[in-house]
Design an enzyme around this catalytic site. Sequence first.
Site, PDB file in Angstrom:
ATOM      1  N   LYS A  96       0.823  -1.212   0.000  1.00 44.25           N
ATOM      2  CA  LYS A  96       0.000   0.000   0.000  1.00 44.25           C
ATOM      3  C   LYS A  96       0.852   1.255   0.000  1.00 44.25           C
ATOM      4  O   LYS A  96       0.485   2.251  -0.624  1.00 44.25           O
ATOM      5  CB  LYS A  96      -0.929   0.015   1.223  1.00 44.25           C
TER       6      LYS A  96
ATOM      7  N   LYS B  43      -8.391 -10.376  -8.924  1.00 43.93           N
ATOM      8  CA  LYS B  43      -9.595 -10.230  -8.106  1.00 43.93           C
ATOM      9  C   LYS B  43     -10.373  -9.006  -8.542  1.00 43.93           C
ATOM     10  O   LYS B  43      -9.781  -7.963  -8.808  1.00 43.93           O
ATOM     11  CB  LYS B  43      -9.177  -9.984  -6.646  1.00 43.93           C
TER      12      LYS B  43
ATOM     13  N   LYS C 200     -12.205  -2.425  -6.570  1.00 41.22           N
ATOM     14  CA  LYS C 200     -12.515  -1.028  -6.891  1.00 41.22           C
ATOM     15  C   LYS C 200     -11.291  -0.300  -7.418  1.00 41.22           C
ATOM     16  O   LYS C 200     -11.409   0.750  -8.028  1.00 41.22           O
ATOM     17  CB  LYS C 200     -13.063  -0.300  -5.656  1.00 41.22           C
TER      18      LYS C 200
HETATM   19  P1  ADP Z   1     -11.161  -3.903  -2.836  1.00 45.53           P
HETATM   20  O1  ADP Z   1     -10.256  -5.035  -3.245  1.00 45.53           O
HETATM   21  O2  ADP Z   1     -12.182  -3.561  -3.843  1.00 45.53           O
HETATM   22  O3  ADP Z   1     -10.347  -2.708  -2.362  1.00 45.53           O
HETATM   23  P2  ADP Z   1     -11.492  -4.428  -0.053  1.00 45.53           P
HETATM   24  O4  ADP Z   1     -10.039  -4.751   0.016  1.00 45.53           O
HETATM   25  O5  ADP Z   1     -11.960  -3.149   0.565  1.00 45.53           O
HETATM   26  O6  ADP Z   1     -11.941  -4.453  -1.562  1.00 45.53           O
HETATM   27  O7  ADP Z   1     -12.272  -5.658   0.551  1.00 45.53           O
HETATM   28  C1  ADP Z   1     -13.362  -5.619   1.433  1.00 45.53           C
HETATM   29  C2  ADP Z   1     -13.809  -7.032   1.701  1.00 45.53           C
HETATM   30  O8  ADP Z   1     -14.263  -7.658   0.504  1.00 45.53           O
HETATM   31  C3  ADP Z   1     -12.707  -7.945   2.233  1.00 45.53           C
HETATM   32  O9  ADP Z   1     -13.294  -8.844   3.161  1.00 45.53           O
HETATM   33  C4  ADP Z   1     -12.232  -8.690   1.006  1.00 45.53           C
HETATM   34  O10 ADP Z   1     -11.672  -9.954   1.315  1.00 45.53           O
HETATM   35  C5  ADP Z   1     -13.524  -8.834   0.219  1.00 45.53           C
HETATM   36  N1  ADP Z   1     -13.256  -8.850  -1.224  1.00 45.53           N
HETATM   37  C6  ADP Z   1     -12.775  -7.794  -1.942  1.00 45.53           C
HETATM   38  N2  ADP Z   1     -12.679  -8.120  -3.237  1.00 45.53           N
HETATM   39  C7  ADP Z   1     -13.092  -9.402  -3.347  1.00 45.53           C
HETATM   40  C8  ADP Z   1     -13.235 -10.312  -4.455  1.00 45.53           C
HETATM   41  N3  ADP Z   1     -12.931  -9.933  -5.694  1.00 45.53           N
HETATM   42  N4  ADP Z   1     -13.703 -11.554  -4.207  1.00 45.53           N
HETATM   43  C9  ADP Z   1     -14.025 -11.928  -2.957  1.00 45.53           C
HETATM   44  N5  ADP Z   1     -13.920 -11.132  -1.878  1.00 45.53           N
HETATM   45  C10 ADP Z   1     -13.470  -9.880  -2.055  1.00 45.53           C
HETATM   46 NA    NA Z   2      -8.123  -3.946  -1.511  1.00 44.13          NA
END
Ligand code: ADP
Ligand code: NA
Length: 329
Positions: free
Chosen positions: A114, A197, A200
């Site tokens: 990060k 994955k 956002k």
């Molecule tokens: P992003 O990757 O969009 O920034 P976050 O890191 O804020 O999302 O993740 C918030 C929650 O959603 C966490 O518990 C994470 O494990 C889950 N999560 C995020 N993206 C995925 C995905 N593509 N598939 C499954 N779970 C996800």
């Molecule tokens: Na993330």
Amino acid sequence: MPLPRVLSGIQPTADSFHLGNYLGALKQWVALQDDHDAFYCVVDLHAITVEQDPATLRRRTLVSAAQLLALGVDPDRSALFVQSHVPEHAQLGWVLQCMTGFGEASRMTQFKDKSQRQGTTGTSVGLFTYPVLQAADILLYQAQRVPVGEDQRQHLELTRDLATRFNNRFGPTFTLPEAYIPPGAAKVLDLQMPDKKMSKSLPPAGCVNLLDDPKVTAKKIRSAVTDTGREVVADPAGKPGVTNLLTIHAALSGQTVPQLEEHFAGRGYGDLKKELAEVVTDALAPVQARTAELLADTAELERVLAAGAARAREVAAPTLAAVYDRVGF
Ligand code: ADP
Ligand code: NA
């Protein structure tokens, strides 16, 4: 027997959650309520570890809470609250920072990723100590279970190490939390880059937001990258794009992937996409309607969050009082 206590948090860093957040985490939050004493928080303190715009953060905190309620988090059964409404998080966070080795914190791999992405203002010390605040989030509630993805395992280990260290030095104070992999959590891949994955942080075309207009959602699904070949079958290595579409369909429709393979036998990718667009937009329609209702007049939402914070403090305040007493305050 009291129900096992579970704690989970999500950052208010977007105007909408996406299908990955829902199928990988938030759907399990809703299910866990049946057999857990659940504490769920919108972690706005964590959201300022990178530069934020105040009005945007305030809006996203409310929009996030509204979506959680719309998805089925039930405030009569679970404490749903905003992290900054419960000052004990920051207070315990400080005590735990003073018990964390600099080298120990430096080993957190997520910080390394990060911090490399930080632009104009550079990397804050808060981003560095973020996992320690996360430990406070968990330990304040004496949570037994924490749903974690692979990326959070190292942080949960730090939480357990800090709890053990505190307990050994000052006497039994914290419950040691276990990583919990809730049944049915799905990993959702980006629709344009099915080797990544859904996130956002990637371009919007590959990410289906829960609050997207149905036309936009249908278009994103129609434009999903599929694979060579014609048969609708799951094959994660050979056909990651098609497999991802089947995974999303199964998670939302309640059918199994083999049932879907049979259903689509003799039909092509176009049919899969067309049906999936309907499955997704039908599933999201009530979530969007309820979210809009909650945001049209935020009085109810604010009342729910105030009650959630009060419930959270009933548990957090005695934990912090014990901690303060034991460290000599
Ligand atoms: P992003 O990757 O969009 O920034 P976050 O890191 O804020 O999302 O993740 C918030 C929650 O959603 C966490 O518990 C994470 O494990 C889950 N999560 C995020 N993206 C995925 C995905 N593509 N598939 C499954 N779970 C996800
Ligand atoms: Na993330």
